[in-house]
Design a protein around this motif. Structure first.
Motif: not given
Length: 542
Positions: A480-492, A494-503
């Motif tokens: 319930p406390f995840i906002k789908l579609g938002s952009i999150v930063e991850v460590q390099e 893990t991946h070089e680009h920001p990632l989108t929260v999806v379900k």
């Protein structure tokens, strides 16, 4: 007892000057608990390691603080506190009277007649007395040995002479000052913020000059890990000036900041009280519905409760044991250590252990005045040491509960922080959180989402217009406390680009980290065809 007397007389003394092999496993004298190397000899006997001076102390003596019976040298097997210093030790010798439950540490037999301390302008004089007294420094009872300042007309415990004037406590955001006496009108409430019992302002306590909050000395000083002494009162604490509001652009007549810049958003934020206009919106800080004053961005879909905006960039909290303060962070998917919920809202992160605590838990567990609770007529207070049952979820033996002093109503902090209104795709109206179903008709005790029976004594969501009810978990879902579609930063790594929260619902690609299908919550980079589970470690490789 006689054996102890004879041990000290007959055992051979071993020198500590020549590096004897027997010293390797020896550190402290069993009698006084001081290092053995501080003195010339010690005496080993069945695990007893004694200084020469401790081996020669008398077996029995008379003391002015206990004239009824002589005091006998013995072990403190009942773990009684010393009548002089009020400290309880697990090991070492004491002089005691078993029938009167009276003990004194060896080093406390002859207290100093005069004690001077930098924190008080006058010296304290020893006063031996047989009747109890109330310490003017801490407000608790003392016996037998007191120290007085005739100039200030105060009487204190020996240990309270050296109470620090200023401390920084994890129980509060600001510095706390010690004072012997207060005026009642100086405080909003006269109850200790930690234990919620009344503080007697005629005796010493700690207080916050900014918030007018007051604390018992025994409560705020109970755990040494939760406070630090401020030696120089002119040194500014970095925590107190680390506001999340980087700039106030406009204020109203009441002095409230109406237009601000916030360090977690690139646009200006405006203050609003138009709660009803945003029924379907939630705060980006805590992901709870907009039900109170809030700030919003006129250029993008971004909202923050006023309470969330005013949280500091760094914060000490009593429920996290690491030394460094927690750092306010965002744009990350994390698992909250207090409520075990995934979230990508704001959080406080510990740089030492890398644990995250969500804003809902931070706000709920911050000590303060009584809280209101929807569906309950009395205010609630958080008792961090109380164990009991939560009326909302039914879990029992929970340590730390919001409790009502007037009736048997207790809430776990997880349940206290649930959204008071929520929405479900099967219901056109907003659902309100309720704690007890008064409807005695058993057929109404079913969940209108899963169609399974529900316990009417536990919390549920209800629509008064449609007369529908549902389990809390059925309405809120798994995340319930995840906002789908938002952009999150991850460590390099893990991946070089920001990632989108999806379900993922219909298509389940394999995780780039663990190789298993992403059946639910995931982080995705559509341009690189990269996806990982939200639970996968940050060192997954693309």
């Amino acid at each position: 007892m006689k054996e102890l007397d004879h041990v000290a007389l007959r055992d051979p003394l071993i020198s500590t000057e020549n590096g004897d092999d027997k010293l390797e496993d020896v550190s402290k004298c069993f009698g006084c608990r001081e290092p053995l190397a501080n003195y010339t000899h010690f005496s080993p006997y069945r695990g007893f390691n004694l200084h020469e001076k401790c081996a020669e102390i008398p077996f029995k003596l008379n003391h002015v603080c206990h004239r009824k019976h002589p005091l006998i040298l013995q072990f403190n097997s009942e773990r009684l506190s010393c009548k002089i210093c009020q400290v309880t030790r697990r090991r070492g010798f004491v002089y005691g009277c078993s029938s009167c439950k009276f003990v004194i540490h060896i080093e406390c037999l002859s207290p100093s007649p005069i004690i001077k301390d930098e924190g008080h302008q006058h010296p304290f004089s020893l006063l031996l007395r047989q009747v109890p007294f109330i310490c003017d420094a801490c407000g608790t009872e003392g016996n037998h040995v007191a120290y007085t300042c005739g100039t200030c007309n105060i009487i204190v415990h020996k240990n309270c002479i050296s109470l620090p004037h200023i401390i920084k406590s994890k129980w509060h955001d600001h510095r706390l000052l010690h004072k012997y006496f207060h005026h009642i009108e100086d405080f909003r409430v006269l109850y200790c913020i930690i234990c919620h019992d009344e503080v007697n302002t005629e005796h010493g306590s700690y207080y916050c000059s900014k918030c007018n909050f007051i604390f018992h000395v025994k409560c705020v000083m109970k755990d040494e890990a939760l406070y630090e002494i401020v030696e120089n009162e002119d040194d500014e604490s970095p925590n107190e000036s680390a506001s999340s509001i980087t700039k106030v652009l406009q204020r109203n007549d009441a002095g409230e900041a109406t237009v601000i810049e916030h360090f977690k958003h690139s646009h200006h934020l405006m203050l609003s009280d138009g709660v009803g206009e945003y029924d379907n919106k939630c705060c980006d800080g805590c992901l709870l519905p907009i039900v109170a004053s809030f700030y919003y961005c006129t250029q993008c879909d971004f909202f923050l409760h006023k309470d969330c905006v005013e949280l500091p960039k760094v914060k000490h909290v009593w429920h996290h044991r690491c030394g460094p303060p927690l750092i306010l962070t965002s744009n990350e998917v994390f698992l909250c250590v207090k409520c075990d919920c995934f979230s990508n809202a704001f959080a406080y992160k510990c740089e030492e252990c890398e644990d995250y605590t969500c804003l809902r838990c931070i706000i709920a567990l911050t000590p303060g005045v009584a809280r209101t609770c929807l569906g309950h007529k009395h205010p609630l207070l958080f008792f961090f040491e109380y164990r009991g049952r939560c009326v909302a979820c039914g879990d029992d033996n929970i340590k730390g509960l919001f409790r009502c002093k007037d009736c048997d109503f207790s809430l776990h902090h997880k349940c206290y922080s649930l959204p008071i209104i929520s929405q479900h795709k099967s219901e056109e109206h907003l659902l309100s959180l309720a704690y007890n179903d008064d409807n005695s008709y058993s057929e109404s005790h079913f969940c209108d989402v899963c169609e399974e029976r529900r316990d009417p004594k536990l919390s549920f969501y209800h629509c008064a217009t449609c007369d529908t009810s549902a389990h809390v978990n059925c309405v809120l879902g798994e995340h319930p406390f995840i906002k789908l579609g938002s952009i999150v930063e991850v460590q390099e790594d893990t991946h070089e680009h920001p990632l989108t929260v999806v379900k993922k619902i219909y298509y389940y690609p394999n995780c780039s980290g663990c190789g298993k299908p992403c059946l639910d919550l995931a982080l995705e980079c559509t341009g690189c065809n990269f996806i990982v589970h939200a639970r996968c470690p940050s060192d997954s490789e693309d």
